[in-house]
Scaffold this active site. Sequence first.
Site, PDB file in Angstrom:
ATOM      1  N   GLU A  80      10.358 -13.000 -30.139  1.00  0.00           N
ATOM      2  CA  GLU A  80      10.673 -11.891 -31.051  1.00  0.00           C
ATOM      3  C   GLU A  80      10.823 -12.378 -32.494  1.00  0.00           C
ATOM      4  O   GLU A  80      10.372 -11.725 -33.438  1.00  0.00           O
ATOM      5  CB  GLU A  80      11.957 -11.192 -30.609  1.00  0.00           C
ATOM      6  CG  GLU A  80      11.780 -10.405 -29.317  1.00  0.00           C
ATOM      7  CD  GLU A  80      13.110  -9.922 -28.763  1.00  0.00           C
ATOM      8  OE1 GLU A  80      13.666  -8.976 -29.322  1.00  0.00           O
ATOM      9  OE2 GLU A  80      13.599 -10.511 -27.783  1.00  0.00           O
ATOM     10  N   LYS A  96      21.223 -10.059 -18.939  1.00  0.00           N
ATOM     11  CA  LYS A  96      20.107 -10.195 -19.873  1.00  0.00           C
ATOM     12  C   LYS A  96      19.605 -11.630 -20.043  1.00  0.00           C
ATOM     13  O   LYS A  96      20.381 -12.574 -20.081  1.00  0.00           O
ATOM     14  CB  LYS A  96      20.507  -9.663 -21.254  1.00  0.00           C
ATOM     15  CG  LYS A  96      20.666  -8.165 -21.333  1.00  0.00           C
ATOM     16  CD  LYS A  96      19.396  -7.390 -20.995  1.00  0.00           C
ATOM     17  CE  LYS A  96      18.406  -7.415 -22.123  1.00  0.00           C
ATOM     18  NZ  LYS A  96      18.885  -6.674 -23.292  1.00  0.00           N
ATOM     19  N   HIS A 153      -6.333  -0.582 -24.322  1.00  0.00           N
ATOM     20  CA  HIS A 153      -5.337   0.483 -24.563  1.00  0.00           C
ATOM     21  C   HIS A 153      -4.051   0.240 -23.770  1.00  0.00           C
ATOM     22  O   HIS A 153      -3.356   1.189 -23.414  1.00  0.00           O
ATOM     23  CB  HIS A 153      -5.900   1.865 -24.203  1.00  0.00           C
ATOM     24  CG  HIS A 153      -7.272   2.126 -24.735  1.00  0.00           C
ATOM     25  ND1 HIS A 153      -7.506   2.690 -25.969  1.00  0.00           N
ATOM     26  CD2 HIS A 153      -8.500   1.857 -24.217  1.00  0.00           C
ATOM     27  CE1 HIS A 153      -8.814   2.778 -26.172  1.00  0.00           C
ATOM     28  NE2 HIS A 153      -9.439   2.261 -25.130  1.00  0.00           N
ATOM     29  N   SER A 201      22.807 -12.139 -23.635  1.00  0.00           N
ATOM     30  CA  SER A 201      23.408 -11.061 -24.411  1.00  0.00           C
ATOM     31  C   SER A 201      24.915 -11.268 -24.414  1.00  0.00           C
ATOM     32  O   SER A 201      25.488 -11.796 -23.465  1.00  0.00           O
ATOM     33  CB  SER A 201      23.054  -9.730 -23.772  1.00  0.00           C
ATOM     34  OG  SER A 201      24.036  -8.763 -24.070  1.00  0.00           O
TER      35      SER A 201
END
Length: 459
Positions: A289, A282, A155, A276
């Site tokens: 992704e 970043k 979980h 970024s």
Amino acid sequence: MKLWAGRFQKETDTLVNDFNSSISFDARMYREDIAGSIAHAAMLGRQGIIEEHEAEKIIDGLKAILADIEADKAEFSLENEDIHMNIETMLTQRIGDTGKRLHTARSRNDQVAVDFRLYVKQEIPKIIGQVLDLEQVLVCKAKAHLETVMPGYTHLQRAQPTTFGHYMMAYANMFKRDVTRLEDCLARMDECPLGAGALATSTYPVDRFATAQALGFARPTDNSMDSVSDRDFAIEFLSALSILMMHLSRFSEEVILWCSWEFKYVELDDAYSTGSSIMPQKKNPDVAELVRGKTGRVYGALITLLTVMKGLPLAYNKDMQEDKECVFDAIDTVEMCLPVFTAMLDTLTVRAGNMRKAASGGFINATDCADYLVKKGMPFREAYMIVGRLVNMCIKTGETLDTLPLKDFRSVSNVFDADVYQALELKTCVNGRKVYGGPAAESVKTQIAHIEAFVEAHR
Ligand code: ARG
């Protein structure tokens, strides 16, 4: 003029020409189409269906066309609709009327079925090779991190301690199944549809066993109607690719989480991450992704083909021309994702300290605390209840089981002794789990050995 123009009194409308044509995407099967035609022509010659010298002339012509295509000297035309008619037209232009004998005892229906199978058959070993490369990186990481303790989750809550090595071998086992799924699918599709003709074979004495063998198939397909209407092999292949992508996507998701400041379990190599345009701080896990995102394309391909096929009466229907783009896109996607994911994994740095900290902070050793009592004779359910009370006490006082004073342990159960602290040490918890398949270093070594043997045997 179209190869099938005889029956018609009008030219095809240009809109229909564009709509009907598949050359823009089936051109990538030119090698398979030529190989199929060479096998077919040779068989026609051997069986006396055409003259031997005609067969030779056709084969030489096809080889010359292949060389031209590879040298970028051939141009396909939309007018000729698909790769099959383009090559046949080129052949007749090149060698004259003998070229017109090639299509004896054949249809584009068995032709496309054989081309497509040959194409998929050749891609499967490439993909398997890429998965095996990934397996090798997983083995490498696992060997380096047999003792790197980290939390295991259920979980997404810290559950029980494990190691990064054990974690890597979990994925290695998923990818192992992916390899065997691809191999199964390859074995099942290893039947040659050539000679099925449009649907009912032909009255010529074609030798389907000979063409099957010449093209490297194990055997010819058993039923000619099935041969030209079946796309199971492609659907099964797409299912195997979808499952493979699902695994890659789950793994990507973990990498993305692990890269976050909240986890900081791993650091991606600069060469495998991106920045970024606005936020100077970043460092993004774009590769992971994109792999996660591209999984959707591959699932889409599977659903496309299942849906295309679901309402088709036997045998061939033009709907089936929709089988190729989705399969090609899935192949391209998977073949692009695997090597970049593997390289990203290979170059990432493991932050063992952060993993250990995360494993120590909570109550990840609570099960071990209960097991400690069980080993001293208490029934598990009772021990479970006692540890629950201890955890509750710790949460109130801001302690953890490792720091809780012995008197507090004993206030809940006098079975506790000073040796509880050693039982609760993460190393003890992990290395005590020597069960087959477990996280103890010696168990993980067995898992590594199995994957290594598998890679060796399947290369
Ligand atoms: N381009 C077609 C396809 O991809 C080839 C088979 C055409 N057969 C036919 N009967 N129209 O499916």
